[in-house]
Design an enzyme around this catalytic site. Structure first.
Site, PDB file in Angstrom:
ATOM      1  N   TYR A  29      53.968  11.402-100.413  1.00  0.00           N
ATOM      2  CA  TYR A  29      55.765  12.020-100.148  1.00  0.00           C
ATOM      3  C   TYR A  29      56.465  12.371 -98.858  1.00  0.00           C
ATOM      4  CZ  TYR A  29      56.873  16.481 -98.799  1.00  0.00           C
ATOM      5  OH  TYR A  29      57.623  17.843 -98.028  1.00  0.00           O
ATOM      6  N   LYS A  55      60.407  11.133 -97.930  1.00  0.00           N
ATOM      7  CA  LYS A  55      61.040  11.793 -97.090  1.00  0.00           C
ATOM      8  C   LYS A  55      61.899  11.157 -95.664  1.00  0.00           C
ATOM      9  CE  LYS A  55      60.390  16.143 -98.593  1.00  0.00           C
ATOM     10  NZ  LYS A  55      61.196  16.361 -99.821  1.00  0.00           N
TER      11      LYS A  55
END
Length: 278
Positions: A159, A163
């Site tokens: 994740y 990002k």
């Protein structure tokens, strides 16, 4: 909490991941503020159900199914919205998926899925909008990143990697878009109280442990929406909130080794807790 904000009346907004959570919150405030909102989501039924109360209230809202992993589908959906309305002023690349777990437990299939949604999905949106906005003399692209796009994300490596990519993409495109009239904003909040962990990909960790591993408080979704839209209205390069995330971000720029050590400590605490549970 007010459902309206100045500055969006008459705007055309295209929102991905609009069937729930942050995307729905953004769509709701934009629609009540006088914008025409194209709400898209991979779950067409959920998106239609989410839009129904807005339509019943007289808001200018329409829905479409969109899997952001499909670049051709994104291009077609955005082009159709542009043709219907003459242009699109605001693109919110908001669709995303969470992923948590010790990196030793995360398989390549999970990595690919997270990259395809969180990073390639944003790239597909930027690609669909960029030339059209440039030809029209401007527009604004708002990319949902995360505090883990600015800071280390132990137990959220996949994740966090995507990002960080979104933040880098947004910063680069913002510089490229300055003379074209295109603003690009990266939204970097702490974790918002939405369904992101409910729908996240979990590798060897349950949802309660994943939530406990987040080293900062969860944010109220309504307040987050208003913070984001205030920043969008001002064409901010990055919208970083709440205050503790801004403080950690500044600390990371001043002393990255210290923030790395703090992050390593968070990972160590998680592993010790997991061992006690076993």
């Amino acid at each position: 909490m007010s459902y309206t904000m100045d500055g969006f009346r008459g705007r055309i907004a295209f929102v991905t991941g609009a069937g729930s959570g942050l995307g729905l919150g953004l769509s709701t405030v934009l629609a009540h503020s006088g914008a025409t909102v194209v709400m898209t989501d991979v779950d067409a039924e959920a998106c239609a159900q989410a839009a129904a109360p807005l339509q019943a209230a007289g808001c200018a809202v329409e829905t479409a199914a969109l899997d952001v992993r499909d670049g051709n589908a994104f291009a077609d959906s955005f082009a159709a919205a542009w043709e219907r309305h003459g242009r699109v002023h605001l693109l919110f690349n908001n669709a995303g998926i969470g992923a948590a777990g010790d990196a030793r437990d995360v398989d390549l299939g999970t990595w690919r899925q997270v990259v395809e949604i969180n990073l390639m999905g944003v790239i597909h949106g930027c690609q669909a909008a960029w030339s059209r906005m440039a030809s029209a003399g401007g527009g604004q692209i708002v990319n949902t990143a995360s505090a883990f796009g600015l800071l280390p994300g132990p137990l959220y490596a996949a994740y966090s990697a995507t990002k960080h990519g979104v933040v880098g993409l947004s910063r680069s495109l913002r510089a490229e878009g300055r003379d074209l009239g295109i603003g690009v904003t990266a939204v970097c909040p702490g974790f918002i109280r939405t369904r992101i962990l409910d729908n996240a990909l979990m590798a060897g960790v349950d949802r309660a442990d994943a939530e406990a591993a987040v080293p900062f408080r969860f944010l109220d979704a309504d307040k987050a929406v208003h913070t984001i839209l205030r920043g969008v209205r001002r064409n901010r390069a990055r919208i970083v909130f709440p205050w503790e995330i801004r403080a950690l971000w500044w600390l990371d720029r001043l002393n990255p080794a210290l923030v790395d050590a703090i992050s390593a400590l968070a990972a160590r605490r998680y592993r010790r807790a997991a061992q006690r549970e076993d």
